[in-house]
Enzyme design. Structure first.
Site, PDB file in Angstrom:
ATOM      1  N   TYR A   1      -8.990   5.938   7.392  1.00 43.77           N
ATOM      2  CA  TYR A   1      -9.085   6.376   8.796  1.00 43.77           C
ATOM      3  C   TYR A   1     -10.126   7.498   8.837  1.00 43.77           C
ATOM      4  O   TYR A   1      -9.933   8.530   8.195  1.00 43.77           O
ATOM      5  CB  TYR A   1      -7.744   6.898   9.288  1.00 43.77           C
ATOM      6  CG  TYR A   1      -6.707   5.828   9.533  1.00 43.77           C
ATOM      7  CD1 TYR A   1      -5.992   5.253   8.472  1.00 43.77           C
ATOM      8  CD2 TYR A   1      -6.447   5.375  10.828  1.00 43.77           C
ATOM      9  CE1 TYR A   1      -5.045   4.263   8.699  1.00 43.77           C
ATOM     10  CE2 TYR A   1      -5.487   4.380  11.056  1.00 43.77           C
ATOM     11  CZ  TYR A   1      -4.794   3.836   9.991  1.00 43.77           C
ATOM     12  OH  TYR A   1      -3.857   2.850  10.229  1.00 43.77           O
TER      13      TYR A   1
ATOM     14  N   PRO B   1      -3.709   0.807  18.689  1.00 41.84           N
ATOM     15  CA  PRO B   1      -3.413   0.354  17.318  1.00 41.84           C
ATOM     16  C   PRO B   1      -3.679   1.387  16.223  1.00 41.84           C
ATOM     17  O   PRO B   1      -3.447   1.110  15.061  1.00 41.84           O
ATOM     18  CB  PRO B   1      -4.327  -0.865  17.153  1.00 41.84           C
ATOM     19  CG  PRO B   1      -5.349  -0.751  18.210  1.00 41.84           C
ATOM     20  CD  PRO B   1      -4.783   0.047  19.314  1.00 41.84           C
TER      21      PRO B   1
ATOM     22  N   HIS C   1       0.838  -1.199   0.000  1.00 42.98           N
ATOM     23  CA  HIS C   1       0.000   0.000   0.000  1.00 42.98           C
ATOM     24  C   HIS C   1       0.872   1.248   0.000  1.00 42.98           C
ATOM     25  O   HIS C   1       1.779   1.361   0.826  1.00 42.98           O
ATOM     26  CB  HIS C   1      -0.934   0.006   1.224  1.00 42.98           C
ATOM     27  CG  HIS C   1      -2.173  -0.795   1.021  1.00 42.98           C
ATOM     28  ND1 HIS C   1      -3.320  -0.583   1.759  1.00 42.98           N
ATOM     29  CD2 HIS C   1      -2.453  -1.817   0.177  1.00 42.98           C
ATOM     30  CE1 HIS C   1      -4.264  -1.421   1.348  1.00 42.98           C
ATOM     31  NE2 HIS C   1      -3.752  -2.187   0.394  1.00 42.98           N
TER      32      HIS C   1
ATOM     33  N   LYS D   1       1.400   0.363  14.948  1.00 49.23           N
ATOM     34  CA  LYS D   1       2.786   0.261  15.415  1.00 49.23           C
ATOM     35  C   LYS D   1       3.080  -0.986  16.244  1.00 49.23           C
ATOM     36  O   LYS D   1       4.235  -1.366  16.393  1.00 49.23           O
ATOM     37  CB  LYS D   1       3.134   1.489  16.263  1.00 49.23           C
ATOM     38  CG  LYS D   1       3.256   2.773  15.469  1.00 49.23           C
ATOM     39  CD  LYS D   1       4.402   2.727  14.478  1.00 49.23           C
ATOM     40  CE  LYS D   1       3.944   3.091  13.104  1.00 49.23           C
ATOM     41  NZ  LYS D   1       4.835   2.776  12.031  1.00 49.23           N
TER      42      LYS D   1
ATOM     43  N   TYR E   1       4.250   6.614   9.939  1.00 52.53           N
ATOM     44  CA  TYR E   1       3.376   5.480   9.601  1.00 52.53           C
ATOM     45  C   TYR E   1       4.165   4.386   8.864  1.00 52.53           C
ATOM     46  O   TYR E   1       4.015   3.193   9.168  1.00 52.53           O
ATOM     47  CB  TYR E   1       2.211   5.952   8.725  1.00 52.53           C
ATOM     48  CG  TYR E   1       1.074   4.964   8.633  1.00 52.53           C
ATOM     49  CD1 TYR E   1       1.086   3.944   7.683  1.00 52.53           C
ATOM     50  CD2 TYR E   1      -0.004   5.017   9.517  1.00 52.53           C
ATOM     51  CE1 TYR E   1       0.051   3.017   7.613  1.00 52.53           C
ATOM     52  CE2 TYR E   1      -1.038   4.104   9.446  1.00 52.53           C
ATOM     53  CZ  TYR E   1      -1.008   3.091   8.493  1.00 52.53           C
ATOM     54  OH  TYR E   1      -2.028   2.168   8.426  1.00 52.53           O
TER      55      TYR E   1
HETATM   56  P1  FAS Z   1       2.219 -11.228  21.778  1.00 54.08           P
HETATM   57  O1  FAS Z   1       1.267 -10.891  22.886  1.00 54.08           O
HETATM   58  O2  FAS Z   1       1.730 -11.275  20.379  1.00 54.08           O
HETATM   59  O3  FAS Z   1       2.863 -12.660  22.050  1.00 54.08           O
HETATM   60  C1  FAS Z   1       3.243 -13.036  23.355  1.00 54.08           C
HETATM   61  C2  FAS Z   1       3.194 -14.568  23.402  1.00 54.08           C
HETATM   62  O4  FAS Z   1       3.699 -14.994  24.656  1.00 54.08           O
HETATM   63  C3  FAS Z   1       1.761 -15.088  23.299  1.00 54.08           C
HETATM   64  O5  FAS Z   1       1.670 -16.079  22.303  1.00 54.08           O
HETATM   65  C4  FAS Z   1       1.476 -15.664  24.683  1.00 54.08           C
HETATM   66  O6  FAS Z   1       0.644 -16.800  24.634  1.00 54.08           O
HETATM   67  C5  FAS Z   1       2.869 -16.035  25.149  1.00 54.08           C
HETATM   68  N1  FAS Z   1       3.032 -16.069  26.603  1.00 54.08           N
HETATM   69  C6  FAS Z   1       2.547 -15.190  27.504  1.00 54.08           C
HETATM   70  N2  FAS Z   1       2.918 -15.562  28.755  1.00 54.08           N
HETATM   71  C7  FAS Z   1       3.644 -16.713  28.628  1.00 54.08           C
HETATM   72  C8  FAS Z   1       4.284 -17.587  29.541  1.00 54.08           C
HETATM   73  N3  FAS Z   1       4.260 -17.344  30.854  1.00 54.08           N
HETATM   74  N4  FAS Z   1       4.948 -18.666  29.067  1.00 54.08           N
HETATM   75  C9  FAS Z   1       4.996 -18.913  27.728  1.00 54.08           C
HETATM   76  N5  FAS Z   1       4.398 -18.128  26.796  1.00 54.08           N
HETATM   77  C10 FAS Z   1       3.728 -17.031  27.257  1.00 54.08           C
HETATM   78  N6  FAS Z   1      -1.179  -4.087  16.709  1.00 54.08           N
HETATM   79  C11 FAS Z   1      -1.299  -3.453  15.528  1.00 54.08           C
HETATM   80  O7  FAS Z   1      -0.301  -2.948  15.014  1.00 54.08           O
HETATM   81  N7  FAS Z   1      -2.519  -3.373  14.898  1.00 54.08           N
HETATM   82  C12 FAS Z   1      -3.645  -3.940  15.444  1.00 54.08           C
HETATM   83  O8  FAS Z   1      -4.725  -3.856  14.879  1.00 54.08           O
HETATM   84  C13 FAS Z   1      -3.554  -4.612  16.661  1.00 54.08           C
HETATM   85  N8  FAS Z   1      -4.648  -5.223  17.217  1.00 54.08           N
HETATM   86  C14 FAS Z   1      -4.518  -5.869  18.416  1.00 54.08           C
HETATM   87  C15 FAS Z   1      -5.615  -6.532  19.021  1.00 54.08           C
HETATM   88  C16 FAS Z   1      -5.481  -7.176  20.263  1.00 54.08           C
HETATM   89  C17 FAS Z   1      -6.676  -7.870  20.884  1.00 54.08           C
HETATM   90  C18 FAS Z   1      -4.234  -7.176  20.930  1.00 54.08           C
HETATM   91  C19 FAS Z   1      -4.077  -7.824  22.292  1.00 54.08           C
HETATM   92  C20 FAS Z   1      -3.140  -6.548  20.340  1.00 54.08           C
HETATM   93  C21 FAS Z   1      -3.277  -5.908  19.077  1.00 54.08           C
HETATM   94  N9  FAS Z   1      -2.183  -5.298  18.446  1.00 54.08           N
HETATM   95  C22 FAS Z   1      -2.283  -4.661  17.267  1.00 54.08           C
HETATM   96  C23 FAS Z   1      -0.887  -5.345  19.054  1.00 54.08           C
HETATM   97  C24 FAS Z   1      -0.281  -6.691  18.778  1.00 54.08           C
HETATM   98  O9  FAS Z   1      -0.232  -6.905  17.392  1.00 54.08           O
HETATM   99  C25 FAS Z   1       1.071  -6.735  19.437  1.00 54.08           C
HETATM  100  O10 FAS Z   1       1.813  -5.538  19.231  1.00 54.08           O
HETATM  101  C26 FAS Z   1       1.901  -7.904  18.987  1.00 54.08           C
HETATM  102  O11 FAS Z   1       1.146  -9.069  19.143  1.00 54.08           O
HETATM  103  C27 FAS Z   1       3.167  -7.914  19.832  1.00 54.08           C
HETATM  104  O12 FAS Z   1       3.822  -9.112  19.640  1.00 54.08           O
HETATM  105  P2  FAS Z   1       4.577  -9.834  20.871  1.00 54.08           P
HETATM  106  O13 FAS Z   1       5.400  -8.846  21.563  1.00 54.08           O
HETATM  107  O14 FAS Z   1       5.175 -11.051  20.286  1.00 54.08           O
HETATM  108  O15 FAS Z   1       3.434 -10.211  21.911  1.00 54.08           O
HETATM  109  C1  PHB Z   2      -5.458  -3.969  10.759  1.00 55.45           C
HETATM  110  O1  PHB Z   2      -5.524  -4.210   9.539  1.00 55.45           O
HETATM  111  O2  PHB Z   2      -5.731  -4.823  11.644  1.00 55.45           O
HETATM  112  C2  PHB Z   2      -5.027  -2.595  11.203  1.00 55.45           C
HETATM  113  C3  PHB Z   2      -4.542  -1.700  10.259  1.00 55.45           C
HETATM  114  C4  PHB Z   2      -4.158  -0.431  10.665  1.00 55.45           C
HETATM  115  C5  PHB Z   2      -4.265  -0.076  11.992  1.00 55.45           C
HETATM  116  C6  PHB Z   2      -4.753  -0.980  12.947  1.00 55.45           C
HETATM  117  C7  PHB Z   2      -5.138  -2.240  12.544  1.00 55.45           C
HETATM  118  O3  PHB Z   2      -3.900   1.181  12.386  1.00 55.45           O
END
Ligand code: FAS
Ligand code: PHB
Length: 404
Positions: A208, A300, A80, A304, A392
């Protein structure tokens, strides 16, 4: 399959968490001959289907390509070159390449995670699912230990370094000593209701939208699957949001002058994501490092979260490779400071995008005028638009020489 090669009792770098941070770190280190073990407390299916991020910034794309992890992204990702801002019935495009020479990739976090798991299993590198890290000890010594439970049996994993990539609710941040630990938090008075829908996106690039009814975002997962979000109150009950209510609200929030129409279709997933900003400092104590959501959370709105996690582990992997190839620990010693500089820039950008686009219950008419003025400034000032595009598409990552 719940694990790959047998989990050894000792390794060089023990990684907690098989999210994007842990898996990418394991991938980057394994390629350069550093022994690693990844422990993940959920099962593989859960980790691979967890709907989260959708946008990879340029630096993340570059790391995946430079280290042989981009086959899926290059086959199915969507490049994009901009985003669309909507407010007061108007539509304005921010042109990333024209302003920065960089772009972003639409490629879901679920796909990145699947690709990295497949690479790790194919390399027969130790990865244990349903292996919960219970405690981390000895982080001030030379051989920190993780106590973990796998298939109901407790084990000990001894390492030279432990990296907690275990997300916001993991064990790593809890083990960091209280003395010297500083946390910073902002909880927003709204959440996002996210939906996945089997309908072709009604746009070529992300939209957005600022609207009197609240923020809305039109993203996508493929030419046939749309990903959309709308701002809701923080205590929203999902049961109160029927498919029709979601589509009708989204249509009003995206409405612009002219004949654009929001296409609707079957909603296959719904979820509520709370909005918070969070940082813990420092990101290292002794032989324990934090990376990704274990150390920081962003709303989000700026896309980032995933990309910050990837940047943390790219910095950390290069520092660990330098340590294991030359004995030089200087980059390890500066990891926390260097990572936090990038993290705070992303925290500010995510906060600014969130504040500009969402309608807070405490806002008054003055606040609303400020938001509209800020949005209009982005459409009239090249420097303002360039700043948004730079943030971005992501700040450039340091050289990948040590990792390729
Ligand atoms: P993660 O949380 O992805 O991974 C951590 C891992 O550690 C998990 O698999 C967990 O099961 C494991 N873990 C935890 N405790 C443990 C233990 N004691 N022993 C072993 N394993 C353990 N970011 C965006 O940029 N755009 C979005 O739209 C967006 N939407 C999101 C929606 C939700 C509901 C959430 C919670 C986050 C969202 N995020 C979004 C942010 C998300 O993408 C995070 O930034 C990303 O998953 C970060 O990756 P990790 O640091 O690997 O953490
Ligand atoms: C998504 O595609 O999940 C998404 C994209 C842009 C954002 C947040 C989430 O800022």
């Amino acid at each position: 399959m719940n694990q790959s090669a047998p989990v050894p009792a000792r390794t060089q770098v023990a990684i907690i968490g098989a999210g994007p941070a842990g898996l990418l770190l394991g991938h980057l280190l394994h390629r350069k001959g550093v022994d690693t073990v990844v422990l993940e407390n959920r099962d593989r299916a859960y980790v691979e289907r967890r709907q989260r991020a959708g946008i990879l910034e340029q630096g993340t794309v570059d790391v995946l390509r430079a280290t042989g992890a981009a086959a899926g992204m290059d086959a199915r990702g969507l490049r994009h070159d901009g985003i669309e801002l909507r407010f007061e019935g108007e539509s304005h495009r921010i042109d990333f390449p024209a302003l920065t020479g960089r772009s972003v990739m639409v490629y879901a976090q679920t796909e990145v995670v699947k690709d990295l798991i497949a690479l790790r299993l194919a390399a027969d590198a130790p990865l244990a699912f349903e292996a919960e890290a219970l405690d981390i000890s000895g982080i001030e010594g030379e051989s920190p230990q993780i106590t973990y439970k796998h298939c109901g049996v407790e084990h000990t994993l001894t390492a030279e370094y432990v990296v907690a990539c275990d997300g916001f609710h993991g064990v790593g941040r809890r083990v960091m000593p209280e003395a010297g630990k500083r946390t910073f938090e902002r909880v927003y008075p709204f959440s996002w209701l996210g939906v996945l829908a089997d309908v072709a996106p009604s746009c070529d690039e992300l939209i957005y939208a600022h609207s009197p009814e609240g923020f809305a975002l039109h993203s996508m997962r493929s030419p046939k699957v749309s990903r959309l979000y709308l701002q809701v109150p923080p205590d929203t009950d999902l049961a109160e949001w029927s498919d029709d209510r979601i589509w009708n609200s989204l249509a009003r929030r995206f409405a612009i002058d002219g004949d654009w129409k929001l296409e609707t279709g079957p909603i296959t997933e719904k979820g509520i994501t709370p909005m918070r900003s969070f940082v813990t400092e420092p990101m290292r104590h002794g032989q324990l490092f934090l990376a990704g959501d274990a150390a920081h959370i962003v709303p989000p709105t700026g896309a980032k979260g995933l990309n910050l996690a990837a940047a943390d582990v790219t910095l950390l992997a290069a520092a660990l490779v330098r340590r294991y190839t030359s004995g030089d620990t200087s980059d390890l010693d500066t990891y926390s400071t260097r990572a936090l500089r990038r993290i705070w820039r992303a925290e500010h950008f995510s906060y600014a995008m969130t504040s500009m686009l969402h309608t807070s219950p405490t806002d008054d008419a003055f606040d609303h005028r400020l938001q509209i003025s800020q949005l209009r400034h982005l459409t009239e000032s090249k420097s303002a638009a360039t700043s948004l595009a730079e943030n971005y598409t992501g700040l450039p990552l340091p050289t990948l020489t040590l990792l390729t």
